[in-house]
Write a protein that holds these residues in place. Structure first.
Motif, PDB file in Angstrom:
ATOM      1  N   GLY A   1       0.797  -1.231   0.000  1.00 13.49           N
ATOM      2  CA  GLY A   1       0.000   0.000   0.000  1.00 13.49           C
ATOM      3  C   GLY A   1       0.824   1.272   0.000  1.00 13.49           C
ATOM      4  N   MET A   2       2.124   1.155  -0.294  1.00 15.01           N
ATOM      5  CA  MET A   2       2.977   2.355  -0.285  1.00 15.01           C
ATOM      6  C   MET A   2       3.543   2.640  -1.670  1.00 15.01           C
ATOM      7  SD  MET A   2       5.255   1.885   3.154  1.00 15.01           S
ATOM      8  CE  MET A   2       5.507   0.143   2.913  1.00 15.01           C
ATOM      9  N   LEU A   3       3.807   3.927  -1.922  1.00 17.99           N
ATOM     10  CA  LEU A   3       4.561   4.308  -3.115  1.00 17.99           C
ATOM     11  C   LEU A   3       6.025   3.954  -2.900  1.00 17.99           C
ATOM     12  CD1 LEU A   3       3.278   7.999  -3.385  1.00 17.99           C
ATOM     13  CD2 LEU A   3       2.553   6.109  -4.860  1.00 17.99           C
ATOM     14  N   LEU A   4       6.776   3.893  -3.971  1.00 12.36           N
ATOM     15  CA  LEU A   4       8.229   3.870  -3.869  1.00 12.36           C
ATOM     16  C   LEU A   4       8.725   5.305  -4.057  1.00 12.36           C
ATOM     17  CD1 LEU A   4       8.938   0.744  -6.091  1.00 12.36           C
ATOM     18  CD2 LEU A   4       8.914   0.889  -3.573  1.00 12.36           C
ATOM     19  N   PRO A   5       9.869   5.671  -3.481  1.00 16.38           N
ATOM     20  CA  PRO A   5      10.404   7.005  -3.727  1.00 16.38           C
ATOM     21  C   PRO A   5      10.454   7.338  -5.226  1.00 16.38           C
ATOM     22  CG  PRO A   5      11.657   5.976  -1.974  1.00 16.38           C
ATOM     23  CD  PRO A   5      10.706   4.929  -2.489  1.00 16.38           C
ATOM     24  N   SER A   6      10.752   6.330  -6.056  1.00 14.29           N
ATOM     25  CA  SER A   6      10.857   6.573  -7.500  1.00 14.29           C
ATOM     26  C   SER A   6       9.520   6.982  -8.118  1.00 14.29           C
ATOM     27  CB  SER A   6      11.406   5.331  -8.210  1.00 14.29           C
ATOM     28  OG  SER A   6      10.565   4.223  -7.967  1.00 14.29           O
ATOM     29  N   ASP A   7       8.392   6.594  -7.495  1.00 16.05           N
ATOM     30  CA  ASP A   7       7.086   7.027  -8.019  1.00 16.05           C
ATOM     31  C   ASP A   7       6.948   8.546  -7.898  1.00 16.05           C
ATOM     32  OD1 ASP A   7       5.981   4.441  -8.664  1.00 16.05           O
ATOM     33  OD2 ASP A   7       5.752   4.090  -6.518  1.00 16.05           O
ATOM     34  N   VAL A   8       7.425   9.087  -6.778  1.00 17.24           N
ATOM     35  CA  VAL A   8       7.356  10.545  -6.589  1.00 17.24           C
ATOM     36  C   VAL A   8       8.353  11.223  -7.530  1.00 17.24           C
ATOM     37  CG1 VAL A   8       7.456  12.428  -4.909  1.00 17.24           C
ATOM     38  CG2 VAL A   8       6.715  10.138  -4.173  1.00 17.24           C
ATOM     39  N   THR A   9       9.534  10.607  -7.664  1.00 18.90           N
ATOM     40  CA  THR A   9      10.551  11.160  -8.574  1.00 18.90           C
ATOM     41  C   THR A   9      10.005  11.255 -10.003  1.00 18.90           C
ATOM     42  OG1 THR A   9      12.318  10.210  -7.226  1.00 18.90           O
ATOM     43  CG2 THR A   9      12.893  10.875  -9.472  1.00 18.90           C
ATOM     44  N   ASP A  10       9.276  10.231 -10.452  1.00 16.34           N
ATOM     45  CA  ASP A  10       8.742  10.241 -11.823  1.00 16.34           C
ATOM     46  C   ASP A  10       7.863  11.474 -12.052  1.00 16.34           C
ATOM     47  OD1 ASP A  10       9.967   7.938 -12.705  1.00 16.34           O
ATOM     48  OD2 ASP A  10       8.281   6.633 -12.198  1.00 16.34           O
ATOM     49  N   THR A  11       7.015  11.788 -11.066  1.00 16.84           N
ATOM     50  CA  THR A  11       6.134  12.950 -11.198  1.00 16.84           C
ATOM     51  C   THR A  11       6.945  14.250 -11.175  1.00 16.84           C
ATOM     52  OG1 THR A  11       4.252  11.803 -10.259  1.00 16.84           O
ATOM     53  CG2 THR A  11       4.226  14.195 -10.069  1.00 16.84           C
ATOM     54  N   ILE A  12       7.936  14.292 -10.282  1.00 15.14           N
ATOM     55  CA  ILE A  12       8.773  15.501 -10.198  1.00 15.14           C
ATOM     56  C   ILE A  12       9.553  15.699 -11.501  1.00 15.14           C
ATOM     57  CG2 ILE A  12      10.844  16.419  -9.058  1.00 15.14           C
ATOM     58  CD1 ILE A  12       9.556  15.760  -6.401  1.00 15.14           C
ATOM     59  N   LEU A  13      10.049  14.609 -12.057  1.00 14.86           N
ATOM     60  CA  LEU A  13      10.796  14.710 -13.315  1.00 14.86           C
ATOM     61  C   LEU A  13       9.908  15.304 -14.412  1.00 14.86           C
ATOM     62  CD1 LEU A  13      13.505  14.161 -14.657  1.00 14.86           C
ATOM     63  CD2 LEU A  13      12.729  11.833 -15.126  1.00 14.86           C
ATOM     64  N   HIS A  14       8.663  14.876 -14.438  1.00 20.16           N
ATOM     65  CA  HIS A  14       7.719  15.445 -15.402  1.00 20.16           C
ATOM     66  C   HIS A  14       7.585  16.960 -15.178  1.00 20.16           C
ATOM     67  CE1 HIS A  14       4.131  15.915 -17.888  1.00 20.16           C
ATOM     68  NE2 HIS A  14       3.612  16.584 -16.891  1.00 20.16           N
ATOM     69  N   LEU A  15       7.419  17.352 -13.906  1.00 15.52           N
ATOM     70  CA  LEU A  15       7.192  18.777 -13.605  1.00 15.52           C
ATOM     71  C   LEU A  15       8.392  19.644 -13.952  1.00 15.52           C
ATOM     72  CD1 LEU A  15       5.320  18.456 -10.166  1.00 15.52           C
ATOM     73  CD2 LEU A  15       4.347  19.194 -12.373  1.00 15.52           C
ATOM     74  N   VAL A  16       9.616  19.125 -13.733  1.00 16.65           N
ATOM     75  CA  VAL A  16      10.796  19.982 -13.929  1.00 16.65           C
ATOM     76  C   VAL A  16      11.351  19.909 -15.345  1.00 16.65           C
ATOM     77  CG1 VAL A  16      11.425  19.767 -11.482  1.00 16.65           C
ATOM     78  CG2 VAL A  16      12.539  18.268 -13.156  1.00 16.65           C
ATOM     79  N   SER A  17      10.846  18.972 -16.144  1.00 16.52           N
ATOM     80  CA  SER A  17      11.375  18.831 -17.509  1.00 16.52           C
ATOM     81  C   SER A  17      10.510  19.630 -18.491  1.00 16.52           C
ATOM     82  CB  SER A  17      11.431  17.354 -17.898  1.00 16.52           C
ATOM     83  OG  SER A  17      10.121  16.854 -18.016  1.00 16.52           O
TER      84      SER A  17
END
Ligand SMILES: NC(=O)c1ccc[n+]([C@@H]2O[C@H](COP(=O)([O-])OP(=O)(O)OC[C@H]3O[C@@H](n4cnc5c(N)ncnc54)[C@H](O)[C@@H]3O)[C@@H](O)[C@H]2O)c1
Length: 276
Positions: free
Chosen positions: A239-255
């Protein structure tokens, strides 16, 4: 060509967990990193924070991608220290493009959560600390004349009235809502300089913040709240995200892909904020 090739990113709380994941992935995508972390425990927090060895591990993982990384042991409450570290680091790396205000604590578990000081600590680290991280970065982003992207890490607790009213949890909720206000105001004033500002709101993430004895004990003693912590989407990782799931969204936002996303509260929460 990486998605953030040649850019420089400034990240707080970079020693482990989500901060490390962001640093390593952005490096893989072509960015150099400037990062800091407190690398010491907090008396109002019931689980251990990072160590200097964690910060060194982040450095090694970034360098594996042949990118540069400058780090320092620094407390996010030390505004003057952050400014000085950032100024010298940007002078050395030549530019600044991305800011990730990620450092945080969870003063919501253990007996510590009942102390009044836990409220103030939450706000000092996760609201004042976000201001201390972003404010000195703004002149550098503007000076580049190329725009930039700032992401503040909030939580589902920054969108919902979470918790049972203890001071530590109230501090977490207040800080995580507070950064939404900072984000909205900065997004408006910085838009003309092509600087975008967004918040991310993760549900539970498998990082040392919740993978610890104090959090396990809290859940064991409060089994009745377990249902309120469930995410609608089934998730393989307990039931938890992995840190990389949050990174994927952040990468989208900053790219480049996120070039018209600003002023947004972006959830990465498997439907948690939307559930009744
Ligand atoms: N883990 C979760 O379930 C979860 C869910 C939603 C949001 N968040 C948020 O995500 C962010 C990252 O957390 P994480 O899951 O990687 O946890 P983590 O505990 O692994 O990482 C947080 C990092 O922040 C550092 N830090 C704490 N106080 C600091 C200070 N005063 N100065 C500088 N650095 C400091 C810690 O040492 C640690 O390295 C936090 O803002 C957290 O509130 C976490």
């Amino acid at each position: 060509m990486g998605r953030v090739e040649g850019k420089v990113a400034f990240i707080s709380g970079v020693a482990r967990g989500q901060g490390r994941s962001h640093a390593v992935r952005l490096a893989e995508e072509g960015a150099d990193i400037i990062g800091f972390d407190v690398c010491a425990d907090n008396p109002d927090v019931a689980y251990p924070l990072s160590r200097e060895e964690d910060l060194q591990e982040t450095v090694a993982l970034v360098e594996k991608h042949d990118r540069r990384i400058l780090t320092k042991v620094l407390d996010v409450r030390d505004a003057a220290g952050i400014r000085s570290f950032l100024d010298t680091s940007v002078a050395e790396l030549g530019r600044l493009d991305i800011v990730l205000a990620n450092a945080g604590i969870m003063p919501t578990v253990g007996e510590e959560r009942f102390r009044e000081s836990a409220f103030h600590e939450g706000v000092a680290v996760m609201l004042n600390g976000v201001f201390n991280t972003v404010e000195p970065a703004i002149p550098h982003l503007k000076a580049g004349g190329r725009g930039g992207s700032i992401v503040l890490t909030s939580s589902t607790a920054g969108l919902k009235g979470t918790g049972q009213g203890d001071p530590g949890t109230m501090g977490y909720v207040a800080a995580k809502h507070g950064v939404v206000g900072l984000m909205r105001a900065w997004a408006n004033v910085l838009a003309k300089d092509l600087i975008r500002v967004n918040t991310v709101h993760p549900t539970g993430v498998a990082s040392p913040m919740i993978l610890n004895d104090a959090f396990a004990k809290y859940v064991e003693e409060n089994m009745d709240i377990l249902d309120t912590l469930q995410n609608p989407l089934p998730m393989p990782n307990n039931g938890m995200l992995l840190p990389s799931d949050v990174t994927d969204t952040i990468l989208h936002l900053v790219s480049e892909a996120g070039r018209y996303v600003t002023g947004s509260t972006v959830t990465v929460d498997a439907g948690f904020s939307n559930r009744v």
